[in-house]
Design an enzyme around this catalytic site. Structure first.
Site, PDB file in Angstrom:
ATOM      1  N   SER A 157       0.861  -1.296   0.049  1.00  0.00           N
ATOM      2  CA  SER A 157      -0.128   0.042  -0.081  1.00  0.00           C
ATOM      3  C   SER A 157       0.758   1.324  -0.100  1.00  0.00           C
ATOM      4  O   SER A 157       1.637   1.463  -0.828  1.00  0.00           O
ATOM      5  CB  SER A 157      -0.928  -0.003   1.207  1.00  0.00           C
ATOM      6  OG  SER A 157      -1.985   0.909   0.891  1.00  0.00           O
ATOM      7  N   ASP A 196     -10.294  -5.850  -3.389  1.00  0.00           N
ATOM      8  CA  ASP A 196      -9.338  -4.390  -2.607  1.00  0.00           C
ATOM      9  C   ASP A 196     -10.516  -3.264  -2.541  1.00  0.00           C
ATOM     10  O   ASP A 196     -10.829  -2.705  -3.672  1.00  0.00           O
ATOM     11  CB  ASP A 196      -7.902  -4.171  -3.149  1.00  0.00           C
ATOM     12  CG  ASP A 196      -7.321  -3.239  -2.092  1.00  0.00           C
ATOM     13  OD1 ASP A 196      -7.886  -2.399  -1.580  1.00  0.00           O
ATOM     14  OD2 ASP A 196      -6.222  -3.530  -2.015  1.00  0.00           O
ATOM     15  N   HIS A 212      -7.162  -5.972   0.798  1.00  0.00           N
ATOM     16  CA  HIS A 212      -5.950  -5.195   1.186  1.00  0.00           C
ATOM     17  C   HIS A 212      -5.313  -5.570   2.306  1.00  0.00           C
ATOM     18  O   HIS A 212      -4.491  -4.776   2.983  1.00  0.00           O
ATOM     19  CB  HIS A 212      -6.539  -3.690   1.484  1.00  0.00           C
ATOM     20  CG  HIS A 212      -5.411  -2.764   1.087  1.00  0.00           C
ATOM     21  ND1 HIS A 212      -4.824  -2.296  -0.148  1.00  0.00           N
ATOM     22  CD2 HIS A 212      -4.957  -1.695   1.877  1.00  0.00           C
ATOM     23  CE1 HIS A 212      -4.072  -1.654   0.033  1.00  0.00           C
ATOM     24  NE2 HIS A 212      -4.041  -1.120   1.330  1.00  0.00           N
TER      25      HIS A 212
END
Length: 276
Positions: free
Chosen positions: A150, A226, A259
């Site tokens: 991320s 995600d 995620h």
């Protein structure tokens, strides 16, 4: 150990996992990081793989949740996981928002008041931390790789693209690849770097890849479930930028993954093997 304070140490997959703090001259305060030394490190120096974590994470998340130590032991790699920002700096409001300030350093060198006095995460990752690792651990400094998740995937790509001589390999899980175009990046960059968007380009992987390229194929895994995919992550922007300059990219969409660290743990072996 030079200027290092050992917080805790545990045996893991035949190797050694330690958590450390140290006074950072770059970030002007105490910083923390974790190091996993594989069993091979007792006999010889080993290659080093840096992992940069995402928003709200510390130096602990990756070591606790990714399952990476098993594969680092198998392939003989040292793992280094720094914290995601300076902490307890005394800057007003640094703890007010989850996506800015504490736990959200975005791996940039801040130029704006009051952040610039402490938030120098880019220089910390690229310069101070590797020097500290080289001094205190059996690291093969000519064999370094970097990856992240991320915000940390963004950081890994930026560090590798700007310093190809330092990093032999780079990969990422669900990275923020076009921060100039997404709300997270625009919020952080405008406050850390100011309103001149030219300075933002230095920290945008999709901009950098078109300017400098990279000497090796880049591996990215992205979950299709995600929740940040469409608005914040924008992998298609990076894919187009790579295609425009013939940069080898292995962008893998993983069906049904989100995620989380469950996603990272599912594909961590592929990434460790790729770097090894």
């Amino acid at each position: 150990m030079t200027n290092l304070n050992l917080i805790s140490e545990s045996k893991s997959f035949g190797g050694k996992l330690g958590f450390y703090s140290h006074p950072s001259s770059t970030c002007n305060g105490e910083m923390r990081f974790a190091v996993y030394q594989p069993p091979q490190a007792t006999q010889k120096s080993v290659p080093v793989l840096y992992f940069l974590s995402g928003l709200t994470c510390t130096e602990e998340n990756f070591m606790a949740k990714s399952g990476a130590q098993r594969y680092a032991a198998e392939y003989g790699l040292m793992l280094v996981a720094p914290d995601t920002s300076p902490r307890n700096t005394g800057i007003a409001g640094e703890d007010d928002e989850w996506d800015f300030g504490t736990g959200a350093g975005f791996y940039v060198d801040a130029t704006e008041q009051p952040w610039h006095q402490h938030y120098q995460m880019y220089s910390y990752i690229v310069q101070e931390l590797p020097a500290l690792i080289a001094t205190n651990f059996p690291a093969q400094t000519d064999k370094q790789g970097i990856f992240g998740h991320s915000m940390g995937g963004h950081g890994a790509l930026v560090c590798a693209l700007r310093n190809p001589q330092l990093y032999k390999s780079v990969s990422a899980f669900a990275p923020i690849v076009a921060p100039m175009r997404c709300p997270w990046g625009q919020k952080a960059f405008s406050r850390y770097l100011g309103s001149n968007q030219e300075s933002w380009r230095l920290y945008d992987a999709s901009e950098l890849i078109k300017q400098v390229g990279y000497h090796s194929p880049i591996l990215i895994d992205q979950g299709t479930a995600d929740k940040f995919l469409a608005e914040q992550l924008l992998p298609e922007v990076f894919e187009q930028a790579c295609a425009a300059v013939n940069q080898p990219l292995n962008l893998r969409y993983q069906q049904g993954y989100d995620h989380s660290y469950y996603f990272i743990a599912s594909f961590i072996e592929d990434h460790i093997r790729y770097h090894a």
